[in-house]
Design a protein around this motif. Structure first.
Motif, PDB file in Angstrom:
ATOM      1  N   UNK A  84       0.818  -1.220   0.000  1.00 56.31           N
ATOM      2  CA  UNK A  84       0.000   0.000   0.000  1.00 56.31           C
ATOM      3  C   UNK A  84       0.855   1.274   0.000  1.00 56.31           C
ATOM      4  N   UNK A  85       2.014   1.332   0.718  1.00 57.55           N
ATOM      5  CA  UNK A  85       2.796   2.575   0.651  1.00 57.55           C
ATOM      6  C   UNK A  85       3.324   2.872  -0.755  1.00 57.55           C
ATOM      7  N   UNK A  86       3.722   1.837  -1.492  1.00 61.91           N
ATOM      8  CA  UNK A  86       4.229   2.057  -2.853  1.00 61.91           C
ATOM      9  C   UNK A  86       3.130   2.568  -3.769  1.00 61.91           C
ATOM     10  N   UNK A  87       1.943   1.988  -3.657  1.00 61.81           N
ATOM     11  CA  UNK A  87       0.814   2.448  -4.471  1.00 61.81           C
ATOM     12  C   UNK A  87       0.426   3.875  -4.070  1.00 61.81           C
ATOM     13  N   UNK A  88       0.438   4.142  -2.767  1.00 62.46           N
ATOM     14  CA  UNK A  88       0.108   5.484  -2.282  1.00 62.46           C
ATOM     15  C   UNK A  88       1.078   6.513  -2.845  1.00 62.46           C
ATOM     16  N   UNK A  89       2.352   6.173  -2.894  1.00 59.44           N
ATOM     17  CA  UNK A  89       3.356   7.069  -3.480  1.00 59.44           C
ATOM     18  C   UNK A  89       2.989   7.421  -4.918  1.00 59.44           C
ATOM     19  N   UNK A  90       2.642   6.423  -5.721  1.00 57.79           N
ATOM     20  CA  UNK A  90       2.305   6.675  -7.122  1.00 57.79           C
ATOM     21  C   UNK A  90       1.051   7.534  -7.251  1.00 57.79           C
ATOM     22  N   UNK A  91       0.040   7.233  -6.455  1.00 54.50           N
ATOM     23  CA  UNK A  91      -1.220   7.962  -6.551  1.00 54.50           C
ATOM     24  C   UNK A  91      -1.070   9.425  -6.132  1.00 54.50           C
ATOM     25  N   UNK A  92      -0.358   9.655  -5.029  1.00 57.07           N
ATOM     26  CA  UNK A  92      -0.175  11.028  -4.565  1.00 57.07           C
ATOM     27  C   UNK A  92       0.706  11.819  -5.530  1.00 57.07           C
ATOM     28  N   UNK A  93       1.705  11.178  -6.101  1.00 52.78           N
ATOM     29  CA  UNK A  93       2.559  11.859  -7.073  1.00 52.78           C
ATOM     30  C   UNK A  93       1.757  12.253  -8.304  1.00 52.78           C
ATOM     31  N   UNK A  94       0.806  11.402  -8.682  1.00 51.09           N
ATOM     32  CA  UNK A  94      -0.052  11.710  -9.829  1.00 51.09           C
ATOM     33  C   UNK A  94      -1.030  12.836  -9.488  1.00 51.09           C
ATOM     34  N   UNK A  95      -1.587  12.785  -8.278  1.00 53.58           N
ATOM     35  CA  UNK A  95      -2.587  13.781  -7.883  1.00 53.58           C
ATOM     36  C   UNK A  95      -1.967  15.137  -7.567  1.00 53.58           C
ATOM     37  N   UNK A  96      -0.695  15.139  -7.133  1.00 54.30           N
ATOM     38  CA  UNK A  96      -0.014  16.372  -6.724  1.00 54.30           C
ATOM     39  C   UNK A  96       1.279  16.513  -7.529  1.00 54.30           C
ATOM     40  N   UNK A  97       1.176  16.679  -8.828  1.00 56.56           N
ATOM     41  CA  UNK A  97       2.373  16.635  -9.681  1.00 56.56           C
ATOM     42  C   UNK A  97       3.385  17.741  -9.408  1.00 56.56           C
ATOM     43  N   UNK A  98       2.964  18.824  -8.797  1.00 55.26           N
ATOM     44  CA  UNK A  98       3.896  19.920  -8.510  1.00 55.26           C
ATOM     45  C   UNK A  98       4.611  19.739  -7.181  1.00 55.26           C
ATOM     46  N   UNK A  99       4.283  18.665  -6.462  1.00 58.09           N
ATOM     47  CA  UNK A  99       4.845  18.436  -5.130  1.00 58.09           C
ATOM     48  C   UNK A  99       5.907  17.357  -5.167  1.00 58.09           C
ATOM     49  N   UNK A 100       7.069  17.630  -4.559  1.00 60.52           N
ATOM     50  CA  UNK A 100       8.107  16.608  -4.402  1.00 60.52           C
ATOM     51  C   UNK A 100       7.781  15.841  -3.133  1.00 60.52           C
ATOM     52  N   UNK A 101       7.355  14.595  -3.288  1.00 59.91           N
ATOM     53  CA  UNK A 101       6.773  13.848  -2.182  1.00 59.91           C
ATOM     54  C   UNK A 101       7.343  12.435  -2.124  1.00 59.91           C
ATOM     55  N   UNK A 102       7.616  11.951  -0.914  1.00 60.10           N
ATOM     56  CA  UNK A 102       8.111  10.593  -0.715  1.00 60.10           C
ATOM     57  C   UNK A 102       7.284   9.895   0.354  1.00 60.10           C
ATOM     58  N   UNK A 103       6.897   8.651   0.078  1.00 61.45           N
ATOM     59  CA  UNK A 103       6.241   7.794   1.067  1.00 61.45           C
ATOM     60  C   UNK A 103       7.246   6.713   1.448  1.00 61.45           C
ATOM     61  N   UNK A 104       7.661   6.694   2.700  1.00 62.29           N
ATOM     62  CA  UNK A 104       8.699   5.781   3.174  1.00 62.29           C
ATOM     63  C   UNK A 104       8.047   4.669   3.990  1.00 62.29           C
TER      64      UNK A 104
END
Length: 260
Positions: A84-104
């Motif tokens: 789920x964290x890996x999928x969450x990373x992809x989804x949030x990166x897609x939804x917030x393309x201007x944000x540099x975001x990492x899910x660890x």
């Protein structure tokens, strides 16, 4: 940014690149999982995320730590890209393309509140995240932890994170046969809801989410792995979709993009 965090984020970026390449070439198991849409139903889960929202508003690196046990680590997922964290990373990166975001991912199988509290400083607070998603209570339910002790441990962990300027969202248990057979599973759900209320932390209820799916005609078993405890690829993905929507709504950033 501290050297350790930069190093961890570079590792996350590398892992995400590997996951992207893996998705590009595909595989039979992945194709089967992605062919099934997640239920278009979820209970409303309002999340207040002031620290994460402020970081994004000020163009600061957004760090989310997924903290917990095997459901976070991703047991029974076909590979790391399907946790789920890996999928969450992809989804949030897609939804917030201007944000540099990492899910660890900081899940360790077999642990619960006591063990997780013991590694909280090193595995979570040292990374200086703005948001922690703490999945806790499954092993406590299976092992019959004393509810009063469970509450004390979780509240102590939340207070430490809040004191470090971190938004906290609790995640409760999945609707799996081995969880449902535990005498303590409903008590764990009630305890976590009460803790969220008392501490002002967020609550992401997988239990209510999966109840809504079943009420819509999608049985629990569709999202549970063969071990009758953990979620399968579809379960992890659908949890990540619902969680991503809740996070994006909490940020006031518009509509979440699904995996389809």
């Amino acid at each position: 940014m501290p050297v350790r965090v930069r190093s961890l984020l570079r590792g996350v970026a590398s892992a995400c690149l590997a996951a992207t390449l893996s998705l590009a070439v595909g595989g039979a198991a992945f194709a089967r999982g992605e062919a099934v849409a997640c239920p278009d139903v979820a209970p409303v889960m309002g999340l207040a995320l002031p620290h994460l929202k402020a970081a994004i508003a000020h163009n600061v690196q957004a760090v989310i730590v997924a903290f917990g046990s095997s459901s976070t680590q991703g047991w029974m997922a076909s590979d790391a890209a399907h946790t789920y964290p890996a999928v969450l990373q992809r989804l949030l990166s897609r939804a917030l393309p201007a944000t540099h975001l990492a899910v660890i991912n900081r899940g360790i199988g077999g642990q619960d509140a006591a063990e997780e509290l013991a590694r909280l400083d090193q595995d979570v607070i040292a990374l200086r995240p703005q948001l922690v998603i703490w999945q806790v209570g499954a092993n406590g339910a299976l092992e019959g932890i004393d509810p009063a002790l469970f509450k004390r441990l979780v509240v102590a962990g939340i207070r430490r994170m809040q004191g470090a300027g971190i938004d906290v969202v609790l995640m409760d248990n999945q609707r799996a046969p081995r969880i449902l057979a535990s005498r303590e599973h409903l008590l764990m759900e009630h305890s976590l809801a009460e803790i969220a209320s008392v501490t002002g932390s967020g609550m992401f209820a997988r239990s209510a989410l999966m109840d809504a799916w079943q009420a819509a005609g999608r049985p629990y078993a569709e999202f549970i792995a063969a071990d009758k405890l953990h979620q399968n690829d579809l379960g992890y993905r659908c949890v990540a979709e619902a969680l991503a929507r809740a996070i994006v709504a909490g940020l006031g950033s518009g509509e979440m993009v699904s995996t389809h």
